[in-house]
Design a protein around this motif. Structure first.
Motif, PDB file in Angstrom:
ATOM      1  N   LEU A  58       0.837  -1.204   0.000  1.00 18.19           N
ATOM      2  CA  LEU A  58       0.000   0.000   0.000  1.00 18.19           C
ATOM      3  C   LEU A  58       0.871   1.252   0.000  1.00 18.19           C
ATOM      4  N   VAL A  60       2.641   1.626  -3.472  1.00 16.51           N
ATOM      5  CA  VAL A  60       1.676   2.135  -4.458  1.00 16.51           C
ATOM      6  C   VAL A  60       1.385   3.608  -4.170  1.00 16.51           C
ATOM      7  N   GLY A  61       1.219   3.948  -2.896  1.00 17.19           N
ATOM      8  CA  GLY A  61       0.993   5.341  -2.511  1.00 17.19           C
ATOM      9  C   GLY A  61       2.155   6.236  -2.890  1.00 17.19           C
ATOM     10  N   ILE A  93       1.720   6.967  -6.527  1.00 16.02           N
ATOM     11  CA  ILE A  93       0.595   7.887  -6.696  1.00 16.02           C
ATOM     12  C   ILE A  93       1.003   9.293  -6.261  1.00 16.02           C
ATOM     13  N   GLY A 135      -0.596   9.684  -1.099  1.00  8.56           N
ATOM     14  CA  GLY A 135      -0.919   8.683  -2.110  1.00  8.56           C
ATOM     15  C   GLY A 135      -1.427   7.393  -1.493  1.00  8.56           C
ATOM     16  N   ALA A 136      -0.849   6.976  -0.357  1.00 11.52           N
ATOM     17  CA  ALA A 136      -1.295   5.755   0.312  1.00 11.52           C
ATOM     18  C   ALA A 136      -2.704   5.922   0.878  1.00 11.52           C
ATOM     19  N   ALA A 150      -4.954   5.591  -2.103  1.00 10.86           N
ATOM     20  CA  ALA A 150      -5.026   4.187  -2.521  1.00 10.86           C
ATOM     21  C   ALA A 150      -5.869   3.365  -1.542  1.00 10.86           C
ATOM     22  N   ILE A 186      -9.587   4.152  -2.033  1.00  7.09           N
ATOM     23  CA  ILE A 186     -10.076   3.481  -3.239  1.00  7.09           C
ATOM     24  C   ILE A 186     -10.227   1.989  -2.981  1.00  7.09           C
ATOM     25  N   TRP A 187      -9.251   1.385  -2.318  1.00  2.56           N
ATOM     26  CA  TRP A 187      -9.295  -0.053  -2.011  1.00  2.56           C
ATOM     27  C   TRP A 187     -10.490  -0.387  -1.116  1.00  2.56           C
TER      28      TRP A 187
END
Length: 92
Positions: free
Chosen positions: A37, A40-41, A44, A73-74, A77, A80-81
């Motif tokens: 996470l 990915v963040g 992002i 960003g996390a 994410a 959204i998750w």
């Protein structure tokens, strides 16, 4: 290259953990998912930072704006998750 991977893992863990603390509700994810996470963040946050400020990571990988961007960003994410995961869980 190895230093970059270790940095991504450490920053991913920190950003993912802080995002999980900031987002209300329970997240049933383990430590590896928290690291993922955060990573990915980080991408992002880096993308959003590039769109807003038109700068890239040439100023150095470990800088406060990078960490803050990773956390933001996390959080995005994770929200959204949760939204996608919540809809999928309601269907079953």
């Amino acid at each position: 290259m190895l230093g970059l991977i270790i940095s991504l893992i450490i920053i991913g863990l920190i950003a993912g953990a802080i995002a999980r603390l900031l987002v209300p509700g329970r997240q049933d994810i383990g430590i590896l998912a928290t690291i993922l996470l955060g990573i990915v963040g980080s991408f992002i946050g880096g993308f959003l930072g590039y769109l807003i400020f038109h700068k890239d990571g040439d100023d150095g990988f470990f800088q406060p704006s990078g960490i803050i961007g990773s956390i933001i960003g996390a959080v995005i994410a994770l929200l959204i998750w949760q939204r996608v995961g919540g809809k999928r869980g309601a269907l079953h």
